[in-house]
Design an enzyme around this catalytic site. Sequence first.
Site, PDB file in Angstrom:
ATOM      1  CG  ASP A 276      -2.375  -0.227 -17.240  1.00  0.00           C
ATOM      2  OD1 ASP A 276      -1.245  -0.875 -17.414  1.00  0.00           O
ATOM      3  OD2 ASP A 276      -2.185   1.064 -16.870  1.00  0.00           O
TER       4      ASP A 276
ATOM      5  CG  ASP B  41      -0.182  -2.284   0.412  1.00  0.00           C
ATOM      6  OD1 ASP B  41      -0.207  -3.016   1.106  1.00  0.00           O
ATOM      7  OD2 ASP B  41       0.933  -1.488   0.158  1.00  0.00           O
TER       8      ASP B  41
ATOM      9  CG  HIS C 138       2.060   0.091 -16.744  1.00  0.00           C
ATOM     10  ND1 HIS C 138       0.776   0.618 -16.917  1.00  0.00           N
ATOM     11  CD2 HIS C 138       3.084   1.419 -16.886  1.00  0.00           C
ATOM     12  CE1 HIS C 138       0.829   2.220 -17.065  1.00  0.00           C
ATOM     13  NE2 HIS C 138       2.106   2.418 -17.043  1.00  0.00           N
TER      14      HIS C 138
ATOM     15  CB  ALA D 117      -3.148  12.482 -23.566  1.00  0.00           C
TER      16      ALA D 117
ATOM     17  CB  VAL E 144      -8.686  13.248 -22.930  1.00  0.00           C
ATOM     18  CG1 VAL E 144      -7.751  12.704 -21.950  1.00  0.00           C
ATOM     19  CG2 VAL E 144      -9.407  11.986 -23.607  1.00  0.00           C
TER      20      VAL E 144
ATOM     21  CB  SER F   8       2.032   5.780 -16.860  1.00  0.00           C
ATOM     22  OG  SER F   8       1.721   5.320 -17.966  1.00  0.00           O
TER      23      SER F   8
END
Length: 392
Positions: free
Chosen positions: A142, A151, A175, A277, A282, A329
Amino acid sequence: MTLKPSTFVEWLHVSMTGAQRAERKHIIHFSDRHHYEACIRQWNEMRQSLAGRNKIQPLKIINAISCSLSNTDKLSSIPFIKSIESDTKMRVHAVRAANGAQPSDGSIRSGAANIPWGIKRIHAPQAWNKSKGERIRIGVIDTGADYTHPDLRHCLSYGVNLLNRLLMPNDDNGHGTHIAGTIAASSRQHGITGVAPRAMIHPVKAFDHQGSAYVSDIISGIDWCVQNEMQIINMSFGMRTYSKALETAIRNAYHAGVIVVASSGNEGKQATIDYPARLRQVIAVGATTKRGRIAPFSNVSKSIDIYAPGEKIYSTWLRGKYNELSGTSMATSHVTGVVALILSRKAGLSPLHVKSIIKKNAKILPKPGVSIKEVHALRAVGGVAKTASTGR
């Protein structure tokens, strides 16, 4: 015709001369590992003597290189060159939420509720007494991740910056940090909790600050994940065009036992989804809304294996903040978290077996004429014990 590696390197250098730096990249496939390695060695030996600053990017996992070419005529006639394809660009799969939510001031909106709605909807909290994703390594290809976010500090491990290997894979877009939060965020006080709060995320920065990356960078990321023994790869991005190079890389990862989870795309199209995808190796993910419907932006197709929450998803953001995004996403990161819960429960499951567990234990959503399956973390973790492992 027999061609020496030195002659190939000279031809390659000539073909690269004059190429526009970023707009005419190609992926050159070699017929086998022997010729690939011989030419890489020869390039390393000769590059100091070659004029100019031409660079090549080795793609070992598929016996290929990426570089900028002004023309491909001479190279395509070489016997040990299997094929040459354009090195195209793709983008991350996210859109700003409809209400235009901006990053918050760093505190969760509701002090008591630190589990976002999507994580609750897929019944992840109910699965945590059986699995929290312990010992599972996830490569998130990414824009990087914010290592300073409170966090995420516990879950972010070493990674790689493919745009500049001398730098940390720090996020300059947001992102990747958002994806990481949904997968594995954990907070004892005012933050959020992800699907698999004890999984380990290894950020693979392949995308620039605009959320754009070349296919070759994705392949390099897959190669890194396989070499560093990631068990899962999260791919919250895609493109409409097919790439043989990308398919080969994903197939090699699949055969290495790595589970690849990818987003289907945000064009709202019927009967088609983006690559990667669309590839059968996948787990393809579509997005649902808070009301349990297919999100209007989500692509829809029989090729989608599973759906997950993707509308107005609240997660971690840059500089310790939080943000609300929508997209396939965001749905993909939910599914990746569930895969981590499954593998932590029973390590060594094959990609095909994991996909089967997720689909068989999904929640069926009402939609006339179409079977829509939404991921169900509790059922999936429970389903692990009911089936025998197929191994790798």
